[in-house]
Design a protein around this motif. Structure first.
Motif, PDB file in Angstrom:
ATOM      1  N   ARG A   1       0.935  -0.813   0.053  1.00  0.00           N
ATOM      2  CA  ARG A   1       0.101   0.103   0.044  1.00  0.00           C
ATOM      3  C   ARG A   1       0.867   0.989   0.169  1.00  0.00           C
ATOM      4  NH1 ARG A   1      -4.730  -2.092   4.208  1.00  0.00           N
ATOM      5  NH2 ARG A   1      -6.014  -2.877   2.913  1.00  0.00           N
ATOM      6  N   ARG A   2       2.124   1.393   0.485  1.00  0.00           N
ATOM      7  CA  ARG A   2       2.724   2.229   0.935  1.00  0.00           C
ATOM      8  C   ARG A   2       3.487   2.468  -0.705  1.00  0.00           C
ATOM      9  NH1 ARG A   2       5.856   1.326   6.816  1.00  0.00           N
ATOM     10  NH2 ARG A   2       4.535   2.516   7.713  1.00  0.00           N
ATOM     11  N   GLY A   3       3.531   1.140  -1.047  1.00  0.00           N
ATOM     12  CA  GLY A   3       4.626   1.401  -2.652  1.00  0.00           C
ATOM     13  C   GLY A   3       3.481   1.435  -3.514  1.00  0.00           C
ATOM     14  N   ARG A   4       1.632   2.381  -3.213  1.00  0.00           N
ATOM     15  CA  ARG A   4       1.200   2.637  -4.078  1.00  0.00           C
ATOM     16  C   ARG A   4       0.890   4.282  -4.202  1.00  0.00           C
ATOM     17  NH1 ARG A   4      -1.968  -2.690  -3.728  1.00  0.00           N
ATOM     18  NH2 ARG A   4      -3.023  -1.639  -1.854  1.00  0.00           N
ATOM     19  N   ARG A   5       1.487   4.496  -2.711  1.00  0.00           N
ATOM     20  CA  ARG A   5       1.002   6.154  -2.501  1.00  0.00           C
ATOM     21  C   ARG A   5       1.893   6.416  -3.089  1.00  0.00           C
ATOM     22  NH1 ARG A   5      -0.696   5.992   3.465  1.00  0.00           N
ATOM     23  NH2 ARG A   5      -2.014   4.739   3.498  1.00  0.00           N
TER      24      ARG A   5
END
Length: 80
Positions: free
Chosen positions: A76-80
């Motif tokens: 999820r952090r990588g998609r931000r």
């Protein structure tokens, strides 16, 4: 407040991990269980859960669940 690494997980912390191990039939079921079984709001639940993911004691208690949730969090952090 940081927990002493020598202290075991609390009953509530263990209950959060146990709830997270379960699968959920549909939207809202997990949030309902959080309120009914733990007596806390879903927001507080996710705050506790997020803190547990960074707690070595939780990793020792339930490595499969903690590592799975860490991967989800990182994705999820990588998609931000």
């Amino acid at each position: 407040m940081t927990a002493d690494p020598a202290d075991p997980l609390s009953v509530q912390e263990r209950a959060v991990l146990a709830l997270e191990r379960r699968s959920w039939p549909g939207p809202g079921a997990k949030e309902r269980a959080v309120r009914e079984e733990l007596g806390i709001s879903p927001v507080r639940y996710y705050q506790l859960l997020n803190a547990l993911l960074d707690d070595r004691r939780a990793l020792e208690e339930d490595p499969v669940t903690v590592n799975r949730l860490r991967r989800v969090r990182e994705a999820r952090r990588g998609r931000r």
